[in-house]
Design an enzyme around this catalytic site. Structure first.
Site, PDB file in Angstrom:
ATOM      1  N   ALA A   1      -3.894   9.206  13.504  1.00 28.44           N
ATOM      2  CA  ALA A   1      -4.940  10.008  12.647  1.00 28.44           C
ATOM      3  C   ALA A   1      -5.194   9.501  11.379  1.00 28.44           C
ATOM      4  CB  ALA A   1      -4.095  11.553  12.565  1.00 28.44           C
ATOM      5  N   SER A   2      -4.780   8.143  11.027  1.00 30.56           N
ATOM      6  CA  SER A   2      -4.904   7.845   9.763  1.00 30.56           C
ATOM      7  C   SER A   2      -6.411   7.508   9.478  1.00 30.56           C
ATOM      8  CB  SER A   2      -4.038   6.544   9.555  1.00 30.56           C
ATOM      9  OG  SER A   2      -4.499   5.836   8.476  1.00 30.56           O
ATOM     10  N   CYS A   3      -6.793   7.493   8.238  1.00 28.87           N
ATOM     11  CA  CYS A   3      -8.356   7.085   7.835  1.00 28.87           C
ATOM     12  C   CYS A   3      -8.199   5.763   6.899  1.00 28.87           C
ATOM     13  CB  CYS A   3      -8.627   7.912   6.647  1.00 28.87           C
ATOM     14  SG  CYS A   3      -9.151   9.743   7.333  1.00 28.87           S
ATOM     15  N   ILE A   4      -7.223   4.998   7.083  1.00 25.03           N
ATOM     16  CA  ILE A   4      -6.813   3.849   6.330  1.00 25.03           C
ATOM     17  C   ILE A   4      -6.241   2.762   7.305  1.00 25.03           C
ATOM     18  CG2 ILE A   4      -6.434   2.775   4.274  1.00 25.03           C
ATOM     19  CD1 ILE A   4      -5.426   5.391   3.227  1.00 25.03           C
TER      20      ILE A   4
END
Lengths: 160, 102
Positions: free
Chosen positions: B99-102
């Protein structure tokens, strides 16, 4: 649009600001595009150039004046050291959520295949040279060149 | 949802990620890789094994972590799993989409 069902193929992100919050917004969007398999290119202009200027990119600050969402009174925000303090606090929080600093983020973007361009007009205005810039920046180009780069179906452009 | 992969019926979510890692095996990985037009080399397997170990240790995955893993750098990660490498690699590894944005 109807042929590719509006699918985003390429993001062209223009960064015109040098405040930390804007730089991060642009970087996260570019990196996020690559993570989704979307091409991403960045065009750095005006104060956005600070984020790719080797000597300046480690010294970017958050804006404490003229930023109501910081909830710091404008007068206080302008006092010496307040901007630096707010920046330090923000950087600490960012590290906690696994957010890289600007230099490391540039390396991530570069390794991820984000193409980076510097705006010729702004470079001339600030008297910057190509050698002053982060190595991952491919070239100094005009706005016309940038539009040419943007050609193709499913390209979206974003100005920050 | 259920899906038949490599002759086995497994539980998947709407994006096709296995929802029960215990149902995963190497033949499933091969077939999921083929769907992504990837042929798994020993190098791919090193990365997949790393991802599975991190998952078992409940470490959240991100592109930044991959880059610091010492197993693969970001550039090679994008070469091994072109187009959305983290999404593709985790799917093949049978673990949830980060679920990471990076």
């Amino acid at each position: 649009m109807t042929e590719n069902k509006g699918e985003i193929k390429k993001m062209m992100i223009i960064l015109s600001k040098g405040t930390l919050e804007n730089v991060y917004a642009a970087f996260v969007l570019a990196n996020g595009a690559r993570m989704e398999g979307i091409e991403a290119e960045m065009f750095f202009t005006f104060f956005g150039l600070e984020s790719i200027h080797k000597k300046k990119l480690t010294h970017l600050h958050v804006a404490t004046v003229g930023n109501p969402a910081m909830h710091i009174p404008t007068l206080l925000g302008g006092l010496p050291g307040v901007e630096a303090l707010a920046t330090t606090m923000m950087k600490k929080e960012m590290e906690k959520i696994d957010m890289p600093d600007v230099a490391e983020f540039l390396d991530i973007l570069s390794a991820s295949g984000v193409r980076m361009w510097a705006c010729k007009l702004a470079m001339d205005m600030f008297h910057y040279k190509k050698e002053d810039l982060y190595e991952g920046v491919e070239d100094v180009i005009t706005v016309g060149d940038f539009y040419k780069q943007s050609a193709g179906e499913g390209t979206h452009m974003l100005f920050i | 949802m259920e899906k038949v992969i490599a002759g086995k019926t497994v539980a998947v979510n709407e994006e096709g990620y296995l929802t029960d890692f215990k149902q995963w095996d190497k033949s499933i990985a091969d077939e999921l890789a083929a769907e992504a037009e990837i042929s798994l080399s020993p190098r791919h397997w090193e990365v997949l094994n790393y991802l599975q170990t991190e998952f078992k240790n409940e470490v959240p995955l991100s592109i930044r972590k991959i880059g610091k893993s010492g197993v693969v750098d970001i550039k090679e990660f994008y070469q091994l799993f072109p187009k959305a490498p983290l999404k593709t690699a985790t799917k093949i590894a049978g673990i949830p989409k980060p679920a990471s944005c990076i």
